[in-house]
Design a protein around this motif. Structure first.
Motif, short mmCIF file in Angstrom:
data_model
loop_
_atom_site.label_atom_id
_atom_site.label_comp_id
_atom_site.label_asym_id
_atom_site.label_seq_id
_atom_site.Cartn_x
_atom_site.Cartn_y
_atom_site.Cartn_z
N TYR A 59 -8.89 -12.53 27.33
CA TYR A 59 -9.18 -11.47 28.11
C TYR A 59 -9.32 -12.17 29.48
N ALA A 60 -9.09 -11.44 30.67
CA ALA A 60 -9.19 -11.83 31.75
C ALA A 60 -10.84 -11.43 32.21
N ASP A 61 -11.54 -12.49 32.80
CA ASP A 61 -12.85 -12.39 33.14
C ASP A 61 -13.34 -10.82 33.70
N SER A 62 -12.52 -10.42 34.31
CA SER A 62 -12.81 -9.05 34.94
C SER A 62 -12.75 -7.89 34.00
N VAL A 63 -12.17 -8.14 32.67
CA VAL A 63 -12.35 -7.04 31.82
C VAL A 63 -13.26 -7.39 30.51
N LYS A 64 -13.65 -8.55 30.54
CA LYS A 64 -14.40 -8.89 29.17
C LYS A 64 -15.29 -8.12 28.91
N GLY A 65 -15.62 -7.48 27.72
CA GLY A 65 -16.74 -6.67 27.31
C GLY A 65 -16.52 -5.17 27.60
N ARG A 66 -15.34 -4.91 28.34
CA ARG A 66 -14.71 -3.49 28.44
C ARG A 66 -13.56 -3.09 27.84
#
Length: 122
Positions: A59-66
């Motif tokens: 995942y891209a860091d900007s979307v990790k966890g979401r």
């Protein structure tokens, strides 16, 4: 010829969720990698997430966890579950796939879909 068709985009308020789908069709022997890119207004294209045939994800860091990417190999379909959406997630989401049309290595393909628009309002 391999084609990808995306669906599931739309307008959602910040904090909401959307689920994108991308189905591959045509002459397909195997699909190694499926994934999603996005193109936001005034931004460069960004790879959001990818998943390989064994289920390994990135995942891209900007979307990790979401965001969560998953795939149904029997249906040649990849999904992107997007939660806790933010206005900066707005953009055209484009599906891509890499694989082989036959067992021959020369039959390698890499294709992208037309994209589906996701708009997140604040």
């Amino acid at each position: 010829q391999v084609q990808l068709v995306e669906s599931g985009g739309g307008l959602v308020q910040a904090g909401g969720s959307l689920r994108l789908s991308c189905a591959a069709s045509g002459t397909i022997f195997s699909i190694n990698v499926m994934g999603w890119y996005r193109q936001g207004p005034g931004k460069q294209r960004e790879r959001v997430a990818r998943i390989d045939s064994g289920g390994s994800t990135n995942y891209a860091d900007s979307v990790k966890g979401r965001f969560t990417i998953s795939r149904d190999n029997a249906k040649n379909t990849v999904y992107l579950q997007m939660n806790s959406l933010k206005p900066e997630d707005t953009g055209v989401y484009i599906c891509n796939a890499e694989g082989y049309r036959t067992y021959l290595s020369l039959s390698y393909f890499e294709v992208r879909g037309q994209g589906t628009l996701v708009t997140v309002s604040s």
